[in-house]
Design a protein around this motif. Structure first.
Motif, PDB file in Angstrom:
ATOM      1  N   TYR A 113       0.615  -1.107  -0.025  1.00  0.00           N
ATOM      2  CA  TYR A 113       0.097  -0.040   0.007  1.00  0.00           C
ATOM      3  C   TYR A 113       0.820   1.403   0.257  1.00  0.00           C
ATOM      4  O   TYR A 113       0.438   2.425  -0.624  1.00  0.00           O
ATOM      5  CB  TYR A 113      -0.953   0.026   1.045  1.00  0.00           C
ATOM      6  CG  TYR A 113      -2.009  -0.802   0.878  1.00  0.00           C
ATOM      7  CD1 TYR A 113      -2.979  -0.514   0.045  1.00  0.00           C
ATOM      8  CD2 TYR A 113      -2.467  -2.113   1.402  1.00  0.00           C
ATOM      9  CE1 TYR A 113      -4.080  -1.180  -0.363  1.00  0.00           C
ATOM     10  CE2 TYR A 113      -3.443  -2.935   0.992  1.00  0.00           C
ATOM     11  CZ  TYR A 113      -4.319  -2.567   0.044  1.00  0.00           C
ATOM     12  OH  TYR A 113      -5.309  -3.338  -0.288  1.00  0.00           O
ATOM     13  N   GLU A 114       2.075   1.246   0.717  1.00  0.00           N
ATOM     14  CA  GLU A 114       2.906   2.488   0.533  1.00  0.00           C
ATOM     15  C   GLU A 114       3.322   2.515  -0.815  1.00  0.00           C
ATOM     16  O   GLU A 114       3.378   3.738  -1.285  1.00  0.00           O
ATOM     17  CB  GLU A 114       3.998   2.167   1.411  1.00  0.00           C
ATOM     18  CG  GLU A 114       3.721   2.274   2.903  1.00  0.00           C
ATOM     19  CD  GLU A 114       4.964   1.972   3.653  1.00  0.00           C
ATOM     20  OE1 GLU A 114       6.070   1.674   3.432  1.00  0.00           O
ATOM     21  OE2 GLU A 114       4.649   1.941   4.940  1.00  0.00           O
ATOM     22  N   ASN A 115       3.600   1.470  -1.333  1.00  0.00           N
ATOM     23  CA  ASN A 115       4.157   1.602  -2.955  1.00  0.00           C
ATOM     24  C   ASN A 115       3.084   2.156  -3.775  1.00  0.00           C
ATOM     25  O   ASN A 115       3.168   2.873  -4.815  1.00  0.00           O
ATOM     26  CB  ASN A 115       4.867   0.343  -3.299  1.00  0.00           C
ATOM     27  CG  ASN A 115       6.297   0.387  -2.759  1.00  0.00           C
ATOM     28  OD1 ASN A 115       7.066   1.116  -3.132  1.00  0.00           O
ATOM     29  ND2 ASN A 115       6.389  -0.448  -1.533  1.00  0.00           N
ATOM     30  N   LEU A 116       1.593   1.384  -3.719  1.00  0.00           N
ATOM     31  CA  LEU A 116       0.750   1.856  -4.622  1.00  0.00           C
ATOM     32  C   LEU A 116       0.290   3.559  -4.216  1.00  0.00           C
ATOM     33  O   LEU A 116      -0.069   4.100  -5.326  1.00  0.00           O
ATOM     34  CB  LEU A 116      -0.574   0.933  -4.379  1.00  0.00           C
ATOM     35  CG  LEU A 116      -0.543  -0.440  -4.615  1.00  0.00           C
ATOM     36  CD1 LEU A 116      -1.464  -1.159  -4.153  1.00  0.00           C
ATOM     37  CD2 LEU A 116      -0.372  -0.499  -6.065  1.00  0.00           C
ATOM     38  N   ASP A 117       0.219   3.705  -3.110  1.00  0.00           N
ATOM     39  CA  ASP A 117       0.263   5.307  -2.745  1.00  0.00           C
ATOM     40  C   ASP A 117       1.223   6.096  -3.250  1.00  0.00           C
ATOM     41  O   ASP A 117       1.043   7.099  -3.948  1.00  0.00           O
ATOM     42  CB  ASP A 117       0.362   5.578  -1.266  1.00  0.00           C
ATOM     43  CG  ASP A 117      -0.258   6.887  -0.925  1.00  0.00           C
ATOM     44  OD1 ASP A 117      -1.184   7.307  -1.526  1.00  0.00           O
ATOM     45  OD2 ASP A 117       0.644   7.619  -0.225  1.00  0.00           O
ATOM     46  N   LEU A 118       2.500   5.769  -3.534  1.00  0.00           N
ATOM     47  CA  LEU A 118       3.407   6.383  -4.198  1.00  0.00           C
ATOM     48  C   LEU A 118       3.069   6.515  -5.595  1.00  0.00           C
ATOM     49  O   LEU A 118       3.400   7.350  -6.296  1.00  0.00           O
ATOM     50  CB  LEU A 118       4.818   5.545  -4.046  1.00  0.00           C
ATOM     51  CG  LEU A 118       5.947   6.293  -4.653  1.00  0.00           C
ATOM     52  CD1 LEU A 118       6.557   7.645  -4.369  1.00  0.00           C
ATOM     53  CD2 LEU A 118       7.357   5.344  -4.446  1.00  0.00           C
ATOM     54  N   VAL A 119       2.875   5.201  -6.151  1.00  0.00           N
ATOM     55  CA  VAL A 119       2.375   5.304  -7.657  1.00  0.00           C
ATOM     56  C   VAL A 119       1.288   6.168  -7.855  1.00  0.00           C
ATOM     57  O   VAL A 119       1.216   7.136  -8.769  1.00  0.00           O
ATOM     58  CB  VAL A 119       2.063   4.188  -8.210  1.00  0.00           C
ATOM     59  CG1 VAL A 119       1.455   3.884  -9.480  1.00  0.00           C
ATOM     60  CG2 VAL A 119       3.311   2.988  -8.370  1.00  0.00           C
ATOM     61  N   ASN A 120       0.349   6.418  -7.203  1.00  0.00           N
ATOM     62  CA  ASN A 120      -0.989   6.894  -7.167  1.00  0.00           C
ATOM     63  C   ASN A 120      -0.392   8.551  -7.085  1.00  0.00           C
ATOM     64  O   ASN A 120      -1.012   9.430  -8.119  1.00  0.00           O
ATOM     65  CB  ASN A 120      -1.784   6.692  -6.068  1.00  0.00           C
ATOM     66  CG  ASN A 120      -3.241   7.650  -6.287  1.00  0.00           C
ATOM     67  OD1 ASN A 120      -3.767   7.453  -7.300  1.00  0.00           O
ATOM     68  ND2 ASN A 120      -3.577   8.107  -4.973  1.00  0.00           N
ATOM     69  N   ARG A 121       0.480   8.911  -5.994  1.00  0.00           N
ATOM     70  CA  ARG A 121       0.819  10.356  -6.109  1.00  0.00           C
ATOM     71  C   ARG A 121       1.678  11.060  -7.150  1.00  0.00           C
ATOM     72  O   ARG A 121       1.237  11.938  -7.986  1.00  0.00           O
ATOM     73  CB  ARG A 121       1.584  10.453  -4.838  1.00  0.00           C
ATOM     74  CG  ARG A 121       1.047  10.493  -3.624  1.00  0.00           C
ATOM     75  CD  ARG A 121       1.592  10.922  -2.258  1.00  0.00           C
ATOM     76  NE  ARG A 121       2.976  10.395  -2.011  1.00  0.00           N
ATOM     77  CZ  ARG A 121       3.494   9.317  -1.352  1.00  0.00           C
ATOM     78  NH1 ARG A 121       2.554   8.544  -0.628  1.00  0.00           N
ATOM     79  NH2 ARG A 121       4.761   8.885  -1.366  1.00  0.00           N
ATOM     80  N   GLU A 122       2.432   9.851  -7.699  1.00  0.00           N
ATOM     81  CA  GLU A 122       3.300  10.174  -9.058  1.00  0.00           C
ATOM     82  C   GLU A 122       2.054  10.502 -10.306  1.00  0.00           C
ATOM     83  O   GLU A 122       2.321  11.315 -10.999  1.00  0.00           O
ATOM     84  CB  GLU A 122       4.085   9.357  -9.134  1.00  0.00           C
ATOM     85  CG  GLU A 122       5.468   9.333  -8.441  1.00  0.00           C
ATOM     86  CD  GLU A 122       6.249  10.492  -8.394  1.00  0.00           C
ATOM     87  OE1 GLU A 122       6.407  11.264  -9.498  1.00  0.00           O
ATOM     88  OE2 GLU A 122       6.394  11.339  -7.389  1.00  0.00           O
TER      89      GLU A 122
END
Length: 150
Positions: free
Chosen positions: A131-140
């Protein structure tokens, strides 16, 4: 995972979710009474969060009468309501209805199911990392989209 898959994993995820979306729209065309264009406009309305008619005109590069007509059709079908601005009565905001969110839940069943299946295969730490990495992708993606929309 080989390098080719790694380079295109996000594109593959997007492609598969779009294919599912398009298939569900066409499969449920008569049940939902929405055309593909109407479905896409609803997605834009959701992304723009209570846009005005003018916001949609600018975003969609469509004429004001065309956007107004499409919004009126979506309102007749029960997917949106129109709300006059308290600050400026000339501005009308488009609000998504419970009918839309019910349609969206049904449309998003695949991604929810896939995510649950992935979660079940991970321990707590791995889920947190996912979820941290999915959130990072989402923010980008959000950052890129905001740049594109300027």
């Amino acid at each position: 995972m080989n390098m080719k898959n790694k380079d295109n994993i996000l594109a593959e995820i997007v492609k598969k979710t779009k294919l599912h979306f398009f298939r569900s729209v066409f499969k449920n065309y008569h049940a939902s009474s929405l055309s593909l264009g109407e479905s896409m406009i609803l997605e834009v309305i959701e992304y723009l969060e209570r846009p005005s008619i003018n916001d949609l005109v600018k975003f969609l590069y469509m004429s004001q009468p065309n956007v107004s007509y499409r919004i009126n059709v979506l309102q007749e079908k029960g997917y949106v309501t129109k709300n006059k601005s308290v600050e400026d009565a000339r501005i009308t905001h488009i609000i998504l209805t419970d009918k839309y969110f019910s349609y969206k839940r049904k449309k998003n069943e695949l991604t929810a199911r896939v995510l649950r299946n992935v979660e079940n295969k991970l321990d707590e730490k791995e889920r947190e990392y996912l979820y941290e990495n999915l959130d990072l992708v989402n923010r980008e993606l959000e950052k890129e989209l905001r740049e594109f929309l300027r």
